[in-house]
Design a protein around this motif. Structure first.
Motif, mmCIF file in Angstrom:
data_model
loop_
_atom_site.group_PDB
_atom_site.id
_atom_site.type_symbol
_atom_site.label_atom_id
_atom_site.label_comp_id
_atom_site.label_asym_id
_atom_site.label_seq_id
_atom_site.Cartn_x
_atom_site.Cartn_y
_atom_site.Cartn_z
ATOM 1 N N GLY A 155 0.880 -1.174 0.027
ATOM 2 C CA GLY A 155 0.181 0.029 -0.078
ATOM 3 C C GLY A 155 0.646 1.381 0.127
ATOM 4 O O GLY A 155 1.960 1.337 0.511
ATOM 5 N N LEU A 156 0.213 2.336 -0.558
ATOM 6 C CA LEU A 156 0.931 3.689 -0.553
ATOM 7 C C LEU A 156 0.109 4.696 -0.029
ATOM 8 O O LEU A 156 -1.018 4.752 -0.353
ATOM 9 C CB LEU A 156 1.357 3.762 -2.162
ATOM 10 C CG LEU A 156 2.033 5.335 -2.510
ATOM 11 C CD1 LEU A 156 3.446 5.046 -1.924
ATOM 12 C CD2 LEU A 156 2.215 5.212 -3.845
ATOM 13 N N LEU A 157 0.531 5.468 0.712
ATOM 14 C CA LEU A 157 -0.268 6.565 1.097
ATOM 15 C C LEU A 157 -0.283 7.541 0.100
ATOM 16 O O LEU A 157 0.481 7.837 -0.695
ATOM 17 C CB LEU A 157 0.482 7.600 2.528
ATOM 18 C CG LEU A 157 0.719 6.813 3.722
ATOM 19 C CD1 LEU A 157 1.235 7.560 4.700
ATOM 20 C CD2 LEU A 157 -0.490 5.965 4.121
ATOM 21 N N ARG B 56 3.929 -1.430 4.485
ATOM 22 C CA ARG B 56 4.523 0.068 4.014
ATOM 23 C C ARG B 56 3.319 1.155 4.488
ATOM 24 O O ARG B 56 3.962 2.369 5.103
ATOM 25 C CB ARG B 56 4.844 -0.061 2.613
ATOM 26 C CG ARG B 56 5.116 1.678 2.163
ATOM 27 C CD ARG B 56 5.507 1.409 0.814
ATOM 28 N NE ARG B 56 5.977 2.992 0.245
ATOM 29 C CZ ARG B 56 6.265 3.220 -0.821
ATOM 30 N NH1 ARG B 56 6.303 2.343 -1.808
ATOM 31 N NH2 ARG B 56 6.467 4.393 -1.164
ATOM 32 N N ARG B 57 2.121 0.981 4.436
ATOM 33 C CA ARG B 57 1.217 2.170 4.561
ATOM 34 C C ARG B 57 1.102 2.486 6.189
ATOM 35 O O ARG B 57 0.965 3.474 6.330
ATOM 36 C CB ARG B 57 -0.202 1.762 4.023
ATOM 37 C CG ARG B 57 -0.648 0.492 4.561
ATOM 38 C CD ARG B 57 -2.025 0.181 3.704
ATOM 39 N NE ARG B 57 -2.748 -1.064 4.175
ATOM 40 C CZ ARG B 57 -2.585 -2.378 3.716
ATOM 41 N NH1 ARG B 57 -1.292 -2.649 3.039
ATOM 42 N NH2 ARG B 57 -3.337 -3.359 4.143
ATOM 43 N N SER B 58 1.353 1.414 6.852
ATOM 44 C CA SER B 58 1.349 1.704 8.326
ATOM 45 C C SER B 58 2.686 2.380 8.789
ATOM 46 O O SER B 58 2.772 3.224 9.596
ATOM 47 C CB SER B 58 1.228 0.169 9.128
ATOM 48 O OG SER B 58 -0.199 0.062 8.797
ATOM 49 N N VAL B 59 3.835 1.540 8.460
ATOM 50 C CA VAL B 59 4.941 2.305 8.539
ATOM 51 C C VAL B 59 5.311 3.754 8.286
ATOM 52 O O VAL B 59 5.675 4.339 8.975
ATOM 53 C CB VAL B 59 6.351 1.293 7.876
ATOM 54 C CG1 VAL B 59 7.655 1.932 8.154
ATOM 55 C CG2 VAL B 59 6.232 -0.144 8.453
ATOM 56 N N ASP B 60 4.835 3.969 7.109
ATOM 57 C CA ASP B 60 4.754 5.428 6.437
ATOM 58 C C ASP B 60 3.937 6.304 7.198
ATOM 59 O O ASP B 60 4.358 7.470 7.654
ATOM 60 C CB ASP B 60 4.419 5.413 4.928
ATOM 61 C CG ASP B 60 5.459 4.804 4.135
ATOM 62 O OD1 ASP B 60 6.413 4.580 4.571
ATOM 63 O OD2 ASP B 60 5.230 4.710 2.686
ATOM 64 N N THR B 61 2.632 5.718 7.857
ATOM 65 C CA THR B 61 2.115 6.555 8.792
ATOM 66 C C THR B 61 2.811 6.974 10.039
ATOM 67 O O THR B 61 2.893 8.072 10.451
ATOM 68 C CB THR B 61 0.808 5.813 9.055
ATOM 69 O OG1 THR B 61 0.009 5.677 7.694
ATOM 70 C CG2 THR B 61 -0.079 6.744 9.941
ATOM 71 N N ALA B 62 3.266 5.775 10.626
ATOM 72 C CA ALA B 62 4.054 6.054 11.811
ATOM 73 C C ALA B 62 5.451 7.074 11.612
ATOM 74 O O ALA B 62 5.589 7.995 12.535
ATOM 75 C CB ALA B 62 4.567 4.728 12.346
ATOM 76 N N ARG B 63 6.111 6.793 10.647
ATOM 77 C CA ARG B 63 7.293 7.568 10.416
ATOM 78 C C ARG B 63 6.908 9.107 10.199
ATOM 79 O O ARG B 63 7.598 9.852 10.570
ATOM 80 C CB ARG B 63 8.198 6.982 9.193
ATOM 81 C CG ARG B 63 8.809 5.896 9.666
ATOM 82 C CD ARG B 63 9.829 5.251 8.849
ATOM 83 N NE ARG B 63 10.193 4.117 9.085
ATOM 84 C CZ ARG B 63 11.001 3.148 8.298
ATOM 85 N NH1 ARG B 63 10.888 3.230 7.197
ATOM 86 N NH2 ARG B 63 11.325 1.926 8.900
ATOM 87 N N ILE B 64 5.852 9.288 9.272
ATOM 88 C CA ILE B 64 5.319 10.594 9.163
ATOM 89 C C ILE B 64 4.880 11.357 10.451
ATOM 90 O O ILE B 64 5.330 12.364 10.590
ATOM 91 C CB ILE B 64 4.476 10.827 8.086
ATOM 92 C CG1 ILE B 64 4.984 10.471 6.635
ATOM 93 C CG2 ILE B 64 3.626 12.237 7.786
ATOM 94 C CD1 ILE B 64 4.223 10.212 5.581
ATOM 95 N N ALA B 65 4.069 10.500 11.250
ATOM 96 C CA ALA B 65 3.563 11.092 12.461
ATOM 97 C C ALA B 65 4.746 11.465 13.588
ATOM 98 O O ALA B 65 4.504 12.485 14.131
ATOM 99 C CB ALA B 65 2.479 10.143 13.099
ATOM 100 N N PHE B 66 5.561 10.406 13.621
ATOM 101 C CA PHE B 66 6.827 10.775 14.655
ATOM 102 C C PHE B 66 8.094 10.831 13.825
ATOM 103 O O PHE B 66 9.020 9.745 13.647
ATOM 104 C CB PHE B 66 6.440 9.725 15.490
ATOM 105 C CG PHE B 66 5.288 9.646 16.073
ATOM 106 C CD1 PHE B 66 5.068 10.646 17.339
ATOM 107 C CD2 PHE B 66 4.145 8.736 15.647
ATOM 108 C CE1 PHE B 66 3.633 10.496 17.739
ATOM 109 C CE2 PHE B 66 3.042 8.551 16.401
ATOM 110 C CZ PHE B 66 2.684 9.510 17.442
ATOM 111 N N PRO B 67 8.370 11.726 13.065
ATOM 112 C CA PRO B 67 9.558 11.914 12.103
ATOM 113 C C PRO B 67 10.910 11.775 12.916
ATOM 114 O O PRO B 67 12.049 11.421 12.341
ATOM 115 C CB PRO B 67 9.577 13.154 11.289
ATOM 116 C CG PRO B 67 8.504 13.941 12.167
ATOM 117 C CD PRO B 67 7.683 13.067 12.979
#
Length: 193
Positions: free
Chosen positions: A27-29, A58-69
């Motif tokens: 998945g891709l945000l 990926r879609r969850s990992v990207d969410t987490a990394r963007i939320a808590f960079p």
């Protein structure tokens, strides 16, 4: 003591916008999803979250990394938080997958997993959280099947009934994981053993 669990669904994906069920695919945000991830981080800052546990898709990992960079709180990827793998139905229209959900509580999707397997994986994670994070607050970023599993395991929802309810997004859910949680046999709900 207990573990306070805050659950957040991953942010909007390009598949969500197209009416596609991503299932076990990365998945891709979308652009909207990246904005939502930043908003999640802003919404949860200052809430004394000890750790973030994210699905390793990926879609969850990207969410987490963007939320808590800045990596604070620390982010842990965990395959036990994966969405139900729809097997041959990964990447197919959401209406087709939704029509089949109740058939796959115990029987895996062809080439994929059953919802009962998602329950068992989520239950395994809860056992680790109870052991390692007692007295703390943690944030989970995952998928609709995991929120369904948390409702069954921690809020007493019937697996059969819960699968009938369509997912409705909201800005997080809160669950209390009792001390001494040692899991539920067969992924059924009830008090800790």
């Amino acid at each position: 003591m207990t573990v306070e669990i805050i659950y957040e669904a991953h942010s909007t994906t390009t598949d969500n916008e197209a009416g596609i069920s991503t299932g076990g695919l990365p998945g891709l945000l979308s652009a909207q999803g990246r904005r939502e991830a930043r908003e999640l981080g802003e919404r949860r800052r200052g809430q004394d979250i000890a750790a973030v546990f994210s699905s390793d898709l990926r879609r969850s990992v990207d969410t987490a990394r963007i939320a808590f960079p800045d990596g604070r709180p620390p982010i842990h990827e965990d395959a036990r938080l994966r969405e139900c793998d729809y097997g041959e139905f990964n990447g197919r229209p959401s209406r087709l997958v939704a029509a089949r959900r109740t058939r796959h509580l115990d029987v895996p999707f062809p080439g994929g997993r059953s919802y009962r397997q998602v329950l068992a994986a989520t239950d395994s994670l809860l056992q680790d959280l109870a052991r390692d994070w007692d007295g703390r607050r943690v944030l989970l970023i995952a998928h609709t099947a995991n929120q369904w599993a948390l409702d069954c395991l921690l809020a007493g929802a019937s697996p059969e009934d819960a699968l009938e309810v369509p997912f409705t997004w909201q800005p997080g859910w809160t669950y209390t994981l009792p001390s001494g949680w040692s899991g539920h046999p067969g992924g059924t709900s009830g008090p800790p053993r």
